[in-house]
Design a protein around this motif. Structure first.
Motif, PDB file in Angstrom:
ATOM      1  N   ASN A 206       0.823  -1.225   0.000  1.00 22.54           N
ATOM      2  CA  ASN A 206       0.000   0.000   0.000  1.00 22.54           C
ATOM      3  C   ASN A 206       0.850   1.265   0.000  1.00 22.54           C
ATOM      4  OD1 ASN A 206      -2.435  -1.446   0.010  1.00 22.54           O
ATOM      5  ND2 ASN A 206      -2.433  -1.604   2.242  1.00 22.54           N
ATOM      6  N   GLY A 207       1.934   1.245  -0.752  1.00 25.03           N
ATOM      7  CA  GLY A 207       2.752   2.439  -0.911  1.00 25.03           C
ATOM      8  C   GLY A 207       3.837   2.631   0.126  1.00 25.03           C
ATOM      9  N   HIS A 208       3.973   1.694   1.084  1.00 29.56           N
ATOM     10  CA  HIS A 208       4.949   1.846   2.156  1.00 29.56           C
ATOM     11  C   HIS A 208       5.886   0.636   2.208  1.00 29.56           C
ATOM     12  CE1 HIS A 208       2.731   5.288   3.761  1.00 29.56           C
ATOM     13  NE2 HIS A 208       1.621   4.569   3.609  1.00 29.56           N
ATOM     14  N   PRO A 209       7.154   0.867   2.560  1.00 29.88           N
ATOM     15  CA  PRO A 209       8.074  -0.271   2.722  1.00 29.88           C
ATOM     16  C   PRO A 209       7.576  -1.210   3.806  1.00 29.88           C
ATOM     17  CG  PRO A 209       9.288   1.808   2.637  1.00 29.88           C
ATOM     18  CD  PRO A 209       7.838   2.161   2.749  1.00 29.88           C
ATOM     19  N   ALA A 210       7.545  -2.514   3.505  1.00 27.98           N
ATOM     20  CA  ALA A 210       7.024  -3.480   4.464  1.00 27.98           C
ATOM     21  C   ALA A 210       8.015  -3.773   5.577  1.00 27.98           C
ATOM     22  CB  ALA A 210       6.664  -4.784   3.739  1.00 27.98           C
ATOM     23  N   ALA A 211       9.306  -3.584   5.326  1.00 29.54           N
ATOM     24  CA  ALA A 211      10.334  -3.886   6.328  1.00 29.54           C
ATOM     25  C   ALA A 211      11.164  -2.643   6.637  1.00 29.54           C
ATOM     26  CB  ALA A 211      11.229  -5.024   5.844  1.00 29.54           C
ATOM     27  N   GLN A 212      10.499  -1.515   6.787  1.00 31.48           N
ATOM     28  CA  GLN A 212      11.179  -0.245   7.035  1.00 31.48           C
ATOM     29  C   GLN A 212      11.686  -0.157   8.467  1.00 31.48           C
ATOM     30  OE1 GLN A 212       8.705   3.126   6.263  1.00 31.48           O
ATOM     31  NE2 GLN A 212      10.245   4.628   6.839  1.00 31.48           N
ATOM     32  N   ALA A 213      12.829   0.495   8.647  1.00 30.46           N
ATOM     33  CA  ALA A 213      13.380   0.719   9.983  1.00 30.46           C
ATOM     34  C   ALA A 213      12.463   1.651  10.770  1.00 30.46           C
ATOM     35  CB  ALA A 213      14.774   1.317   9.881  1.00 30.46           C
ATOM     36  N   LYS A 214      12.269   1.320  12.060  1.00 27.83           N
ATOM     37  CA  LYS A 214      11.420   2.128  12.932  1.00 27.83           C
ATOM     38  C   LYS A 214      12.171   2.680  14.140  1.00 27.83           C
ATOM     39  CE  LYS A 214       7.557   1.536  10.671  1.00 27.83           C
ATOM     40  NZ  LYS A 214       6.839   2.671  10.034  1.00 27.83           N
ATOM     41  N   LYS A 215      13.342   2.115  14.431  1.00 22.53           N
ATOM     42  CA  LYS A 215      14.074   2.576  15.608  1.00 22.53           C
ATOM     43  C   LYS A 215      15.561   2.306  15.435  1.00 22.53           C
ATOM     44  CE  LYS A 215      12.897  -1.800  17.905  1.00 22.53           C
ATOM     45  NZ  LYS A 215      12.222  -2.441  19.048  1.00 22.53           N
ATOM     46  N   GLN A 237      22.224  -0.813  15.122  1.00 23.37           N
ATOM     47  CA  GLN A 237      21.320  -1.459  14.177  1.00 23.37           C
ATOM     48  C   GLN A 237      20.070  -0.607  13.987  1.00 23.37           C
ATOM     49  OE1 GLN A 237      20.348  -5.382  15.597  1.00 23.37           O
ATOM     50  NE2 GLN A 237      22.273  -6.294  14.906  1.00 23.37           N
ATOM     51  N   LEU A 238      19.549  -0.637  12.770  1.00 22.36           N
ATOM     52  CA  LEU A 238      18.211  -0.124  12.518  1.00 22.36           C
ATOM     53  C   LEU A 238      17.273  -1.316  12.561  1.00 22.36           C
ATOM     54  CD1 LEU A 238      18.777   2.398   9.577  1.00 22.36           C
ATOM     55  CD2 LEU A 238      19.110   2.712  12.028  1.00 22.36           C
ATOM     56  N   GLN A 239      16.267  -1.224  13.402  1.00 22.02           N
ATOM     57  CA  GLN A 239      15.380  -2.363  13.584  1.00 22.02           C
ATOM     58  C   GLN A 239      13.934  -2.011  13.234  1.00 22.02           C
ATOM     59  OE1 GLN A 239      15.793  -4.020  17.523  1.00 22.02           O
ATOM     60  NE2 GLN A 239      17.952  -4.556  17.235  1.00 22.02           N
ATOM     61  N   GLN A 240      13.199  -3.047  12.838  1.00 20.38           N
ATOM     62  CA  GLN A 240      11.774  -2.915  12.601  1.00 20.38           C
ATOM     63  C   GLN A 240      11.034  -2.987  13.941  1.00 20.38           C
ATOM     64  OE1 GLN A 240      10.549  -5.665   9.378  1.00 20.38           O
ATOM     65  NE2 GLN A 240      12.746  -6.106   9.148  1.00 20.38           N
ATOM     66  N   ASP A 241       9.739  -2.834  13.877  1.00 16.83           N
ATOM     67  CA  ASP A 241       8.951  -2.884  15.103  1.00 16.83           C
ATOM     68  C   ASP A 241       9.063  -4.223  15.819  1.00 16.83           C
ATOM     69  OD1 ASP A 241       7.959  -0.297  15.088  1.00 16.83           O
ATOM     70  OD2 ASP A 241       6.304  -0.810  13.742  1.00 16.83           O
ATOM     71  N   ASP A 242       9.283  -5.292  15.042  1.00 16.49           N
ATOM     72  CA  ASP A 242       9.367  -6.613  15.656  1.00 16.49           C
ATOM     73  C   ASP A 242      10.769  -6.974  16.119  1.00 16.49           C
ATOM     74  OD1 ASP A 242      10.660  -6.954  13.272  1.00 16.49           O
ATOM     75  OD2 ASP A 242       9.307  -8.481  12.458  1.00 16.49           O
ATOM     76  N   LYS A 247      17.452  -4.972   7.141  1.00 15.03           N
ATOM     77  CA  LYS A 247      18.531  -5.207   6.180  1.00 15.03           C
ATOM     78  C   LYS A 247      18.207  -4.659   4.794  1.00 15.03           C
ATOM     79  CE  LYS A 247      20.208  -9.410   8.477  1.00 15.03           C
ATOM     80  NZ  LYS A 247      20.487 -10.867   8.321  1.00 15.03           N
ATOM     81  N   SER A 248      16.955  -4.394   4.521  1.00 20.24           N
ATOM     82  CA  SER A 248      16.564  -3.878   3.210  1.00 20.24           C
ATOM     83  C   SER A 248      16.910  -2.409   3.035  1.00 20.24           C
ATOM     84  CB  SER A 248      15.055  -4.072   3.003  1.00 20.24           C
ATOM     85  OG  SER A 248      14.698  -5.436   3.075  1.00 20.24           O
ATOM     86  N   GLU A 249      17.335  -1.764   4.116  1.00 14.36           N
ATOM     87  CA  GLU A 249      17.547  -0.316   4.085  1.00 14.36           C
ATOM     88  C   GLU A 249      19.009   0.040   4.249  1.00 14.36           C
ATOM     89  OE1 GLU A 249      16.247   3.260   6.991  1.00 14.36           O
ATOM     90  OE2 GLU A 249      14.581   2.015   6.285  1.00 14.36           O
ATOM     91  N   SER A 250      19.493   0.950   3.417  1.00 12.11           N
ATOM     92  CA  SER A 250      20.865   1.455   3.505  1.00 12.11           C
ATOM     93  C   SER A 250      20.862   2.950   3.217  1.00 12.11           C
ATOM     94  CB  SER A 250      21.773   0.742   2.492  1.00 12.11           C
ATOM     95  OG  SER A 250      21.883  -0.638   2.752  1.00 12.11           O
ATOM     96  N   GLY A 251      21.912   3.624   3.724  1.00 10.82           N
ATOM     97  CA  GLY A 251      22.108   5.018   3.351  1.00 10.82           C
ATOM     98  C   GLY A 251      21.713   6.060   4.370  1.00 10.82           C
ATOM     99  N   HIS A 362      22.853  -1.845   4.951  1.00 11.17           N
ATOM    100  CA  HIS A 362      22.016  -3.019   5.218  1.00 11.17           C
ATOM    101  C   HIS A 362      21.562  -3.076   6.680  1.00 11.17           C
ATOM    102  CE1 HIS A 362      23.005  -4.397   1.219  1.00 11.17           C
ATOM    103  NE2 HIS A 362      24.288  -4.346   1.495  1.00 11.17           N
ATOM    104  N   GLY A 363      21.180  -1.918   7.197  1.00  7.59           N
ATOM    105  CA  GLY A 363      20.613  -1.847   8.532  1.00  7.59           C
ATOM    106  C   GLY A 363      21.608  -1.759   9.666  1.00  7.59           C
ATOM    107  N   CYS A 364      22.909  -1.675   9.381  1.00  6.28           N
ATOM    108  CA  CYS A 364      23.929  -1.647  10.430  1.00  6.28           C
ATOM    109  C   CYS A 364      24.921  -0.513  10.213  1.00  6.28           C
ATOM    110  CB  CYS A 364      24.686  -2.973  10.470  1.00  6.28           C
ATOM    111  SG  CYS A 364      23.655  -4.415  10.823  1.00  6.28           S
ATOM    112  N   ALA A 365      25.470  -0.028  11.325  1.00  8.64           N
ATOM    113  CA  ALA A 365      26.516   0.990  11.292  1.00  8.64           C
ATOM    114  C   ALA A 365      27.446   0.764  12.475  1.00  8.64           C
ATOM    115  CB  ALA A 365      25.931   2.398  11.325  1.00  8.64           C
ATOM    116  N   GLU A 366      28.673   1.264  12.368  1.00  6.55           N
ATOM    117  CA  GLU A 366      29.662   1.076  13.430  1.00  6.55           C
ATOM    118  C   GLU A 366      30.436   2.370  13.646  1.00  6.55           C
ATOM    119  OE1 GLU A 366      32.615  -2.546  14.538  1.00  6.55           O
ATOM    120  OE2 GLU A 366      33.154  -1.475  12.697  1.00  6.55           O
TER     121      GLU A 366
END
Length: 480
Positions: A206-215, A237-242, A247-251, A362-366
């Motif tokens: 519905n127009g939104h990323p299904a596995a988007q980072a939330k926190k 780490q960037l994590q989803q609500d669950d 990992k689908s998100e970078s940048g 891919h959802g991680c940074a150091e």
């Protein structure tokens, strides 16, 4: 059009006389109901050749006729809609190739069938939006490309006036999306490259990323213990609500900053509190750990820059500007808690310092080789009295405070504590409690939203200390 029963009726000498249409050549004929008037060529008693048909409501057709019907090239204007069509006709309807101009604005040029857009064509609406491609039943249907009024461009599949199937959207702000569509929104597998530099590759619903980072989550123990003078590394780490890694998100661009507890506990620090002069006043930062802190400088490697990695040595850049260490606090960072009101003036945030930032992959940074620096100018630490002095009850005479101001790193300490012991020169951070903050400074915000700031509680230990001393529960002064 059938001409059966059409007559011109007149009264002459008390008798009705019927006026028949001309047989051949050029002539004018008014139908019996006076709604039609034809002027043009005739053949065998039928309109045939070039002519003009006028309607009582102001509509008209001018062009070719064949065997009494509007067929061939011509131009028709409809008074009730204000639209005008020029092109091919078959049996009184626009059919074939032509140009339709709309009263409300815009026009269509292309193929038509039974008066509707059908086949390949070019449509410009009243807002200046342009579509070129396939039509069916008067709607955009099939393969086509469209330029919207905001500058966005889409090329791909359409179903009944909606983007559906596979398509590519190039936005005016530089963002692009390529993938599946349904009901005019992103739906299915696709890749979004946002103008901020963030990319998302995965499922959309519905127009939104299904596995988007939330926190943002800082990994490690609840309280990070670091020996004074030692650097440390933070894994983020960037994590989803669950709780799954996004990992689908970078940048995304994450910025690290720090704060020192405004009022320290004597069990954990030799400093009672830090006083900030008027020139460097700022709003106290509320933390989720139940205390407030003030911005504190970090020392980070220059090689953290967001440019491609080079062979530059891992030298440090001291971030002594307090503006660069202030976090961008999100209203959701404290799960609904509001910031503590303060009469201290809020300072404008300065642009993000690249040396304090890392890009997510891919959802991680150091963040590596991070070091707490010495107190900056304008921040004056006040020492606690030693336990010996406090127990002896040696209070300074004249009502003076039992605390002593220590110079900053720019003014090396040369005095002593009230108990006569010599204080350490302020060339490094004091023992005590600090807070590390990782905030999302992606610009512009990804999909209009920045992630809430993440916090990590840090305690600075003396060299050789393996852990913090136990604080007796019956010692109220140590816990105050």
């Amino acid at each position: 059009m059938a001409e059966t029963g059409d007559r011109s009726v007149g009264l002459q000498q008390g008798r009705h006389s019927v006026r028949l249409p001309p047989r051949n050549g050029y002539g004018v004929y008014v139908h019996s109901n006076s709604f039609f008037r034809y002027e043009g060529e005739w053949k065998g008693g039928k309109k045939h050749g070039h002519g003009k048909l006028l309607f009582k409501d102001g509509s008209y057709y001018e062009g070719e006729f064949m065997d009494g019907e509007i067929t061939g090239e011509g131009c028709q204007h409809w008074a009730w809609s204000g639209n005008t069509y020029s092109g091919q006709f078959v049996l009184g309807e626009p059919q074939g190739h032509g140009i339709m101009k709309y009263k409300a604005g815009g026009h269509y040029e292309g193929e038509l069938s039974h008066g509707l857009r059908e086949g390949q064509g070019f449509l410009e609406d009243q807002d200046g939006q342009v579509y070129q491609g396939s039509f069916h039943d008067n709607k955009r249907h099939g393969r086509g490309q469209m330029v919207f009024k905001n500058g966005d461009k889409y090329e791909g599949d359409w179903v009944r006036d909606q983007r559906q199937g596979h398509g590519v959207l190039c936005c005016a702000d530089g963002s692009t999306y390529e993938g599946q569509w349904h009901s005019d929104v992103f739906s299915g597998l696709g890749t979004l490259a946002h103008c901020s530099g963030v990319t998302y590759c995965g499922m959309f619903i519905n127009g939104h990323p299904a596995a988007q980072a939330k926190k943002i989550v800082i990994l490690g123990p609840e309280v990070l213990e670091v020996v004074k003078g030692s650097s440390f590394t933070l894994n983020v780490q960037l994590q989803q609500d669950d709780g799954e890694v996004a990992k689908s998100e970078s940048g995304r661009i994450l910025k690290i900053s720090a704060g020192v507890r405004y009022v320290q506990l004597p069990a954990f620090s030799e400093v009672s509190f830090f006083k900030v002069d008027e020139e460097h006043m700022e709003t106290l930062i509320q933390t989720p750990f139940g205390f407030q802190c003030i911005s504190y400088p970090l020392s980070t490697p220059v090689s953290w820059g967001l440019e491609p990695r080079s062979t530059v040595k891992n030298t440090r850049a001291d971030l002594l500007s307090r503006g660069d260490s202030e976090p961008v606090l999100d209203s959701g960072a404290f799960h609904g808690q509001e910031n503590t009101p303060s009469d201290r003036p809020v300072r404008r945030l300065e642009p993000c310092c690249p040396a304090a930032c890392q890009r997510v992959e891919h959802g991680c940074a150091e963040f590596v080789d991070v070091l707490l620096g010495p107190p900056p100018p304008g921040m004056q630490p006040f020492l606690f009295l030693s336990d010996k002095v406090e127990k002896a009850g040696n209070q300074p005479q004249g009502g003076q405070s039992p605390l002593e101001v220590l110079p900053t790193a720019q003014e090396p300490l040369k005095g002593t504590r009230p108990d006569g012991t010599t204080a350490e020169s302020a060339t490094a951070a004091y023992l005590g409690e600090y807070v590390l903050m990782i905030c999302d400074v992606t610009t512009p915000p990804f999909l209009g939203h920045r992630l809430p700031t993440a916090f990590k509680h840090l305690r600075l230990l003396a060299q050789g200390d393996g852990q913090w001393p136990h604080v007796p529960e019956d010692d109220p002064e140590a816990l105050s």
